[in-house]
Design a protein around this motif. Structure first.
Motif, mmCIF file in Angstrom:
data_model
loop_
_atom_site.group_PDB
_atom_site.id
_atom_site.type_symbol
_atom_site.label_atom_id
_atom_site.label_comp_id
_atom_site.label_asym_id
_atom_site.label_seq_id
_atom_site.Cartn_x
_atom_site.Cartn_y
_atom_site.Cartn_z
ATOM 1 N N LEU A 74 157.411 -27.887 103.676
ATOM 2 C CA LEU A 74 156.300 -28.427 102.773
ATOM 3 C C LEU A 74 156.619 -28.843 101.727
ATOM 4 C CD1 LEU A 74 153.510 -25.548 102.940
ATOM 5 C CD2 LEU A 74 153.573 -27.710 104.156
ATOM 6 N N ALA A 75 155.888 -29.899 101.054
ATOM 7 C CA ALA A 75 155.898 -30.434 99.539
ATOM 8 C C ALA A 75 154.518 -29.939 99.000
ATOM 9 C CB ALA A 75 156.492 -31.694 99.564
ATOM 10 N N LEU A 76 154.388 -30.028 97.823
ATOM 11 C CA LEU A 76 153.296 -29.800 97.137
ATOM 12 C C LEU A 76 153.239 -31.036 95.997
ATOM 13 C CD1 LEU A 76 153.146 -26.036 96.498
ATOM 14 C CD2 LEU A 76 151.642 -27.401 97.999
ATOM 15 N N HIS A 77 151.710 -31.600 96.044
ATOM 16 C CA HIS A 77 151.622 -32.888 95.321
ATOM 17 C C HIS A 77 150.194 -32.545 94.320
ATOM 18 C CE1 HIS A 77 151.303 -37.464 95.198
ATOM 19 N NE2 HIS A 77 150.118 -36.843 94.813
ATOM 20 N N PHE A 78 150.874 -32.333 93.212
ATOM 21 C CA PHE A 78 149.580 -31.626 92.316
ATOM 22 C C PHE A 78 149.162 -32.938 91.540
ATOM 23 C CE2 PHE A 78 151.359 -27.668 93.240
ATOM 24 C CZ PHE A 78 150.224 -27.053 94.004
ATOM 25 N N HIS A 79 148.131 -32.982 90.922
ATOM 26 C CA HIS A 79 147.338 -33.659 90.045
ATOM 27 C C HIS A 79 146.893 -32.620 88.780
ATOM 28 C CE1 HIS A 79 147.052 -37.979 91.681
ATOM 29 N NE2 HIS A 79 147.743 -37.271 92.558
ATOM 30 N N ASP A 80 147.037 -33.269 87.705
ATOM 31 C CA ASP A 80 146.850 -32.378 86.371
ATOM 32 C C ASP A 80 145.350 -32.566 85.628
ATOM 33 O OD1 ASP A 80 147.698 -30.031 85.021
ATOM 34 O OD2 ASP A 80 148.726 -31.414 83.523
ATOM 35 N N THR A 81 144.530 -33.143 86.458
ATOM 36 C CA THR A 81 143.080 -33.256 86.097
ATOM 37 C C THR A 81 142.219 -32.202 85.343
ATOM 38 O OG1 THR A 81 142.742 -34.287 88.107
ATOM 39 C CG2 THR A 81 140.707 -34.261 86.870
ATOM 40 N N TYR A 82 142.712 -31.050 85.736
ATOM 41 C CA TYR A 82 142.007 -29.941 84.851
ATOM 42 C C TYR A 82 143.276 -29.132 84.285
ATOM 43 C CZ TYR A 82 137.616 -30.867 87.407
ATOM 44 O OH TYR A 82 136.519 -31.618 87.832
ATOM 45 N N GLY A 83 144.286 -29.596 84.255
ATOM 46 C CA GLY A 83 145.292 -28.826 83.449
ATOM 47 C C GLY A 83 146.042 -27.772 84.331
ATOM 48 N N GLN A 84 145.831 -27.751 85.716
ATOM 49 C CA GLN A 84 146.205 -26.567 86.434
ATOM 50 C C GLN A 84 147.571 -26.710 87.527
ATOM 51 O OE1 GLN A 84 144.360 -23.354 85.999
ATOM 52 N NE2 GLN A 84 143.764 -24.918 84.341
ATOM 53 N N ALA A 85 147.935 -28.022 86.911
ATOM 54 C CA ALA A 85 149.204 -28.269 87.884
ATOM 55 C C ALA A 85 150.246 -27.382 87.867
ATOM 56 C CB ALA A 85 149.506 -29.847 87.758
ATOM 57 N N LEU A 86 150.677 -26.915 86.810
ATOM 58 C CA LEU A 86 151.972 -26.307 86.587
ATOM 59 C C LEU A 86 151.602 -25.004 87.111
ATOM 60 C CD1 LEU A 86 153.730 -27.318 82.948
ATOM 61 C CD2 LEU A 86 154.085 -28.411 85.288
ATOM 62 N N VAL A 87 150.931 -24.283 86.717
ATOM 63 C CA VAL A 87 150.475 -23.237 87.173
ATOM 64 C C VAL A 87 150.429 -23.103 88.816
ATOM 65 C CG1 VAL A 87 148.037 -22.865 87.230
ATOM 66 C CG2 VAL A 87 149.465 -20.724 86.810
ATOM 67 N N ASN A 88 149.851 -24.013 89.272
ATOM 68 C CA ASN A 88 149.766 -24.126 90.832
ATOM 69 C C ASN A 88 151.313 -24.489 91.409
ATOM 70 O OD1 ASN A 88 147.034 -23.931 90.602
ATOM 71 N ND2 ASN A 88 146.580 -26.104 90.894
ATOM 72 N N ALA A 89 152.123 -25.057 90.592
ATOM 73 C CA ALA A 89 153.369 -25.220 91.091
ATOM 74 C C ALA A 89 154.130 -24.070 91.123
ATOM 75 C CB ALA A 89 154.128 -26.296 90.239
ATOM 76 N N VAL A 90 154.157 -23.010 90.137
ATOM 77 C CA VAL A 90 154.702 -21.796 90.088
ATOM 78 C C VAL A 90 153.932 -21.041 91.400
ATOM 79 C CG1 VAL A 90 154.755 -19.570 88.956
ATOM 80 C CG2 VAL A 90 154.798 -21.690 87.697
ATOM 81 N N VAL A 91 152.835 -21.120 91.747
ATOM 82 C CA VAL A 91 152.397 -20.415 92.975
ATOM 83 C C VAL A 91 153.142 -20.838 94.162
ATOM 84 C CG1 VAL A 91 150.339 -20.042 94.461
ATOM 85 C CG2 VAL A 91 150.297 -19.920 91.937
ATOM 86 N N GLY A 92 153.356 -22.284 94.118
ATOM 87 C CA GLY A 92 154.009 -22.724 95.396
ATOM 88 C C GLY A 92 155.437 -22.285 95.468
ATOM 89 N N LEU A 93 156.065 -22.089 94.234
ATOM 90 C CA LEU A 93 157.572 -21.813 94.181
ATOM 91 C C LEU A 93 157.724 -20.355 94.598
ATOM 92 C CD1 LEU A 93 158.751 -22.943 90.601
ATOM 93 C CD2 LEU A 93 159.749 -23.608 92.835
ATOM 94 N N GLU A 94 156.697 -19.562 94.182
ATOM 95 C CA GLU A 94 156.723 -18.113 94.373
ATOM 96 C C GLU A 94 156.423 -17.726 96.072
ATOM 97 O OE1 GLU A 94 155.540 -16.210 90.407
ATOM 98 O OE2 GLU A 94 153.973 -16.354 91.873
ATOM 99 N N ALA A 95 155.801 -18.637 96.614
ATOM 100 C CA ALA A 95 155.699 -18.707 98.132
ATOM 101 C C ALA A 95 156.620 -19.317 98.761
ATOM 102 C CB ALA A 95 154.365 -19.536 98.443
ATOM 103 N N GLY A 96 157.770 -19.937 98.158
ATOM 104 C CA GLY A 96 159.019 -20.549 98.784
ATOM 105 C C GLY A 96 159.094 -21.996 98.885
#
Ligand code: HMG
Ligand code: MG
Length: 338
Positions: free
Chosen positions: A243-265
């Motif tokens: 998997l790859a994750l592709h975030f947009h920062d419209t609501y300022g949540q992209a980095l926290v979502n990226a950390v969730v992705g990192l923690e999931a592997g």
């Protein structure tokens, strides 16, 4: 042990520029690609072979492909360039340039130790040989978005991919597949069914896609819903390494979502320098998460990106000025202000 290397896929030259209204000169696009390649970024999505009626800004992607094939990457490190395409017509246009180049390479490299091949093989990346080229294809998690973006149903988009992936394979080209609007749709709302996303991901992997990029096109994703989606994907048998994750920062949540992705592997993340972007078929969505911000985050966590932050921040500031738009990267602006 947790692998300490993350792969960043820089999508600025494609996802970042495709929505710009004024025509961007080819030289500016090429200079952006070259500046990004000099930062240590390993993978750059450099253009797309879509209908010029739908996305006019990408109309000269053949010339960008031609340029990268004929110029060794400007860094000592191997660079992979990705090109996005929606259908076999896009692949035909891509191969017009790619195959001509590969055949020329085979003819001119008489010292090559490789056995002659009837199909042109993908060039291998190094500072002295042409870069590696990969393809990306795209569908979406909702029917409405798929219709608006590609004028077909989700099922029809998959039908288009079957021959497309087979032909890409015959040219030894890796294929990554995007699933857009996976955490929210501009037409159908935030509650996109994670099981539908997982089923689509499984389907695409079985069809031969090498990587699936799960895209939060609208930036509606939240940390809890990102975690739930990744759990659902894992339960469906999807390896986080695919998997790859592709975030947009419209609501300022992209980095926290990226950390969730990192923690999931997950270890592959898409981003655009200076936070460029905004999807033409996703009204109101702002840019992709800024590459500078993602690099800052990952390095702070002890992960290795291989990216030179100063070079990256300069590239972000340069392209923002060229486009006459604000630099959307906090980390980029702070780095330059030091
Ligand atoms: P259509 O109009 O249904 O196409 O568009 P068609 O098959 O009916 O063909 C109509 C005409 O277009 C024909 O030409 C075709 O040859 C031509 P004519 O006979 O009229 O002269 N055509 C093409 N020309 C060049 N390249 C092609 C191509 N295909 C057909 N590949 C189509 C269907 C899929 C082509 C169109 O809807 C399209 O190009 N869509 C792409 C839109 C786009 O660029 N979206 C942005 C990328 S996705 C994205 O940004 C999200 C993502 O980044 C994730 C995220 O950010 O969250 C991935
Ligand atoms: Mg995007």
């Amino acid at each position: 042990p947790i692998n300490d290397h993350v792969r960043i896929v820089e999508v600025g030259p494609r996802d970042g520029l495709q929505n710009e209204k004024q025509t961007i000169p080819l030289d500016t696009k090429i200079e952006l690609v070259e500046r990004l390649a000099r930062t240590g970024l390993q993978t750059i999505e450099a253009g797309s072979f879509v209908s010029p009626k739908w996305t006019p800004q990408m109309a000269n992607s053949s010339e960008i492909l031609n340029h990268v094939l004929n110029h060794p990457p400007p860094s000592a490190l191997p660079v992979t360039y990705q090109f996005l395409l929606p259908n076999e017509k896009g692949l035909d246009n891509f191969l017009d340039v790619y195959s001509a180049h590969a055949l020329h390479e085979v003819k001119s490299s008489s010292s090559s130790s490789q056995a002659p091949n009837t199909e042109p093989s993908g060039p291998t990346g190094s500072s002295t040989s042409p870069p590696t080229i990969e393809l990306s294809i795209f569908t979406a998690a909702t029917e409405t978005f798929t219709q608006k973006n590609t004028n077909c149903s989700i099922a029809e988009s998959l039908q288009r991919f079957t021959p497309l992936i087979a032909r890409a394979r015959s040219h030894n080209l890796r294929v990554r597949a995007y699933i857009s609007v996976a955490l929210g749709c501009p037409y159908e709302g935030p509650d996109v069914d994670p099981h539908a996303v997982a089923a689509l991901a499984v389907n695409l992997l079985e069809m031969g896609a090498d990587t699936i990029s799960i895209a939060d096109t609208t930036g509606m994703g939240t940390a809890p819903r990102t975690r739930e989606l990744l759990k659902t994907l894992a339960a469906a048998g999807v390896d986080m390494g695919d998997l790859a994750l592709h975030f947009h920062d419209t609501y300022g949540q992209a980095l926290v979502n990226a950390v969730v992705g990192l923690e999931a592997g997950v270890r592959e993340f898409d981003a655009a320098v200076a936070g460029l972007g905004g999807c033409p078929f996703s009204p109101g969505a702002t840019g992709n998460v800024a590459t500078e911000d993602v690099v800052r985050l990952f390095e702070s966590l002890g992960l290795r990106t291989g990216v030179d932050m100063e070079e990256l921040a300069s590239a972000g500031e340069w392209v923002s000025r060229e486009l006459g738009r604000a630099n959307e990267s906090r980390a980029g602006k702070a780095t330059l202000a030091r």
